[in-house]
Design an enzyme around this catalytic site. Structure first.
Site, short mmCIF file in Angstrom:
data_model
loop_
_atom_site.label_atom_id
_atom_site.label_comp_id
_atom_site.label_asym_id
_atom_site.label_seq_id
_atom_site.Cartn_x
_atom_site.Cartn_y
_atom_site.Cartn_z
N GLU A 173 0.77 -1.35 -0.01
CA GLU A 173 0.11 0.05 0.20
C GLU A 173 0.76 1.23 -0.04
O GLU A 173 1.81 1.47 0.67
CB GLU A 173 -0.88 0.10 1.24
CG GLU A 173 -1.72 1.16 1.26
CD GLU A 173 -3.01 0.87 2.30
OE1 GLU A 173 -3.37 -0.22 2.63
OE2 GLU A 173 -3.54 1.78 2.57
N LYS A 293 -3.54 0.16 14.09
CA LYS A 293 -4.44 1.03 13.81
C LYS A 293 -5.68 0.56 14.16
O LYS A 293 -6.48 -0.43 13.55
CB LYS A 293 -4.29 1.14 12.03
CG LYS A 293 -5.31 2.06 11.50
CD LYS A 293 -4.80 2.16 9.97
CE LYS A 293 -5.97 3.14 9.22
NZ LYS A 293 -5.50 3.06 7.77
N GLU A 297 -10.26 5.12 9.59
CA GLU A 297 -10.50 4.42 8.07
C GLU A 297 -10.99 2.93 8.16
O GLU A 297 -10.57 2.27 7.14
CB GLU A 297 -8.99 4.67 7.37
CG GLU A 297 -8.74 6.22 7.24
CD GLU A 297 -7.58 6.39 6.60
OE1 GLU A 297 -6.43 5.26 6.35
OE2 GLU A 297 -7.25 7.59 6.21
N ARG A 342 -10.89 17.79 10.66
CA ARG A 342 -10.03 16.40 10.93
C ARG A 342 -8.77 16.77 11.40
O ARG A 342 -8.32 15.90 12.23
CB ARG A 342 -9.94 15.85 9.45
CG ARG A 342 -8.99 14.68 9.49
CD ARG A 342 -9.03 14.15 8.08
NE ARG A 342 -7.92 13.17 7.84
CZ ARG A 342 -7.25 12.67 6.76
NH1 ARG A 342 -8.22 12.56 5.66
NH2 ARG A 342 -6.16 11.95 6.59
N ASP A 371 -2.18 14.36 7.06
CA ASP A 371 -1.75 12.91 6.27
C ASP A 371 -0.46 13.06 5.49
O ASP A 371 -0.51 13.13 4.50
CB ASP A 371 -2.77 12.29 5.84
CG ASP A 371 -2.62 10.94 5.54
OD1 ASP A 371 -1.65 10.28 6.21
OD2 ASP A 371 -3.42 10.38 4.78
N GLU A 399 3.84 9.22 -0.69
CA GLU A 399 2.49 9.15 -1.00
C GLU A 399 1.96 10.46 -1.92
O GLU A 399 1.15 10.44 -2.59
CB GLU A 399 1.64 8.59 -0.18
CG GLU A 399 -0.01 8.65 -0.41
CD GLU A 399 -0.82 8.28 0.78
OE1 GLU A 399 -0.23 7.92 1.77
OE2 GLU A 399 -2.03 8.39 0.94
#
Ligand code: GCV
Length: 697
Positions: A173, A293, A297, A342, A371, A399
């Site tokens: 990922e 985690k 999400e 957020r 993030d 990312e």
């Protein structure tokens, strides 16, 4: 250093050797080092001792062109002695001095024994010797003088850990460097030699732990067959001081254990985790612990049962405690049904839990509150949880920074957050940390990281986790010298490119505090128009809030009041339009387009100017790199040239699409000298990349 100028580096290279190439040095320097280090005394009784000895022999042979003579006991005239007080009679007298360096520390010292010059690499434990050997090899690779050498090193942080977001099927990922290194299919029988090279690279920068699997975890990684595979990796990494950790799925007692619940208060659940921990430690006696985690999400967690994050973390901590393991509990938590900004949600969730965690729980907090953006302020939890050990999580994989094809050195990003003041002028983020976790950029690509420059980020992560006070420019210089050539005519231009590269990416992607403007899902390319969909905080318009009058997220007391989560002096600075650092302006403020910037330009003109500046910075990198043709081997030179071409095309795309979009909102004319985007906005909006890497299979 002048002697290094004509070092032969033009043989073709594919990048596999990373910064451990040990390429032949310029002959006079090679001869000097060889004379000084020809007779090596190195013990060979433990796996770590063996690894240190082997590395030293490999390095000295490669760099000087002549193999040293290796001895296990004091030679008549030793010139280099490595060991601990236990393993070496020549080092035993230093016992007291070495003990002060701690378990992983080491000493390099040029001294005299029986009237002869001897270099010592000494440490209280074998692992320190290995780290010391890598330090010595770095000095040789960079052409340092060994005269009067005296180096004392100890890590400033206990946990220096890579996080692999690798799935059991080999997919990574947010990975841009090919498939996972871990070949679960052929483990445990086949130990790919690459596992050892991975461990060598990590040990060379002091990384001492690795979480093998994705935080979006599959319960199967705790099944007996996968534990046997993980144990083989742990065996392979142990001689390099690297412990193995696993990401765990909170609902594993249901999926793997067949229980009806994963409620932390359920005694059967508690027993299940205890037995699982016993089973793991029976196979991996030095197992590091779990990374979790939870309730983020879509991942399961204690809140599914009305329990807090502390109760969830403590459940696992209690199971690991008898074995000495830790739980790294992630604070990357936000919920779609919570309307709050957020950026505020993790602090709201965790700050009140300070003191509620078991001593072997470590909270793992991302560097910024959203993030891994090209630029974020530091996370407000740093400095806010004095009774909880904290690990800072950074992304090494890029990312949100152009994947592996954009040359972006992350050292300055890491340094910026590590040196941020959490309050006053003394307390820094670095001081609040027990460790650093880096989301790995490593895969089966021959370069390991998907390009020839991305290993620099792996390297810088390790060096900074060891000592966050180090200069990231000096780290870049070491890396460039070892990776390409110690010739200053190579190192200096490369370091210049690297040091400017992060700011270039900020400029062409998200200048002035803008954030989360990437295309939806895969995050490849610009998407400032992204709106709608499953949740507001997965859109760009949520973050930039641009309208006819201005742009930016008001996080002051008039807006979401995210600034209120920082210490009062920091909050006062960030919350004041006149004092907020310009690079964070639009993170904290909604600002009119005509706002006057430090440059004297309006905000609108400045924004467009920054986008164009980012493109020019990439052109400058191209020119610098082109000037290195002939000094860098053609194979690597050609690939970097090609990747810079991709980067320039994409920087231009970012600039044009962003300018087209923001102009459609602001309705303002482009500043003088700025060219209009070559396509109408709709053209950029219609671009689709369903197969972009890192976000699918
Ligand atoms: C592992 C971001 C990434 C996800 C990642 C998540 C996390 O949202 O896009 O791929 O999931 O962060 O850090 O958990």
């Amino acid at each position: 250093m002048a002697l290094l100028a004509c070092t032969g580096t033009v043989r073709a290279e594919d990048g596999y050797a990373l910064w451990m190439r040990y390429a032949p040095l310029e002959p006079a320097l090679a001869a000097d080092y060889h004379t000084r280090l020809a007779e090596v005394v190195a013990p060979d009784q433990t796996p770590i001792q063996h690894a240190a000895r082997e590395e030293l022999e490999r390095g000295l042979t490669g760099l000087t062109g002549s193999a040293p003579r290796m001895h296990v006991a004091p030679a008549i005239n030793p010139s280099l002695v490595i060991g601990t007080p236990q393993s070496s009679t020549l080092i035993a007298p230093l016992r007291q001095e070495l003990d002060a360096l701690g378990d992983e520390g080491y000493l390099l010292r040029q001294t005299r024994i029986d009237g002869r010059d001897v270099l010592l690499v000494a440490a209280p434990r074998d692992i320190g010797v290995l780290y010391g050997v890598f330090h010595l090899l770095r000095l040789l690779q960079t052409g340092a003088s060994l005269d009067a050498l005296e180096v004392r090193e100890s890590p400033r942080m206990r946990l220096r850990v890579l996080n692999h977001w690798d799935n059991l099927d080999g997919y990574v990922e947010r990975g841009y460097a090919g498939r996972s290194l871990w070949d679960w299919q052929t483990l445990p029988e086949w130990r790919n030699p690459r596992y050892t090279d991975y461990a060598r690279a990590n040990a060379s920068v002091g990384i001492n732990g690795t979480v093998l699997n994705n935080v979006n975890a599959n319960a199967q990684s705790l099944a007996p067959d996968y534990l046997a595979k993980a144990a083989t990796l742990a065996d392979t990494f142990r001689p390099y001081g690297i412990r193995v950790y696993l990401s765990v799925r909170f609902s594993a007692p249901i999926e793997l254990g067949g229980l009806k619940t994963a409620d932390p208060r359920d005694p059967e659940v508690q027993r299940w985790w205890q037995h699982k921990a016993d089973e793991i430690y029976a196979r991996i006696p030095d197992f590091g612990g779990f990374l979790v985690k939870a309730n983020s999400e879509g991942q399961p967690g204690p809140q599914d049962y009305g329990r807090s994050h502390a109760e969830g973390a403590n459940l696992l901590a209690d199971a690991l405690a008898p074995h000495g393991g830790v739980v790294m509990w992630r604070a990357f938590v936000y919920a779609h049904d919570v309307p709050a900004d957020r950026a505020t949600q993790a602090y709201t969730e965790f700050a009140g839990l300070d003191g509620a965690f078991r001593p072997n729980v470590i909270l793992q907090v991302k560097n910024g509150p959203i993030d891994f953006q090209p630029r974020e302020p530091f996370h407000p939890l740093f400095g806010a949880m004095p009774r909880t050990p904290l690990v800072m999580e950074v992304q090494i994989t890029k990312e949100y920074l152009g994947f592996a094809t954009h040359l972006v050195y992350l050292g300055p990003l890491y340094e910026e957050v590590l040196q941020s003041h959490t309050r006053g002028q003394s307390a820094t983020v670095a001081q609040a940390l027990t460790g650093m976790a880096g989301v790995a950029n490593i895969g089966m690509d021959r370069t390991w990281s998907g390009s020839h420059f991305d290993p620099a980020n792996w390297y810088a992560f390790g060096r900074l986790a060891w000592n966050p006070q180090q200069s990231v420019r000096a780290i870049a210089a070491d890396w460039a010298a070892m990776t390409f050539s110690p010739d200053p005519a190579v190192v200096q231009p490369i370091v210049g490119m690297m040091m400017g590269s992060r700011e270039a990416a900020v400029n062409y992607m998200t200048p002035l505090g803008l954030h989360h403007l990437m295309a939806r899902g895969h995050h490849y390319g610009p998407g400032p128009w992204v709106d709608g969909g499953p949740r507001a905080d997965w859109t760009s318009v949520y973050y930039h809030r641009a309208d006819r009058d201005g742009i930016g997220f008001d996080r002051t007391a008039r807006g979401s009041y995210a600034v209120g989560q920082y210490a009062p002096d920091v909050a006062a600075r960030y919350g004041d339009l006149a004092r907020v650092p310009e690079p964070l302006l639009l993170w904290f403020h909604h600002v009119p387009w005509e706002h006057r910037m430090a440059s004297g330009r309006s905000l609108w003109d400045e924004l467009v100017g920054r986008y164009s500046q980012g493109v020019r910075q990439v052109q400058d990198m191209q020119a610098t790199w082109a000037s290195l043709g002939g000094r860098v081997d053609p194979q690597r030179h050609a690939q970097v040239t090609a990747f810079l071409r991709i980067q320039l095309r994409e920087a231009q795309w970012w600039r044009d699409a962003s300018v087209a979009y923001f102009q459609s909102v602001s309705g303002r004319p482009l500043p003088a000298g700025e060219s209009a985007p070559p396509h109408p906005l709709g053209w950029y909006e219609r671009l689709q990349f369903p197969s972009a890497p890192g976000d699918g299979r």
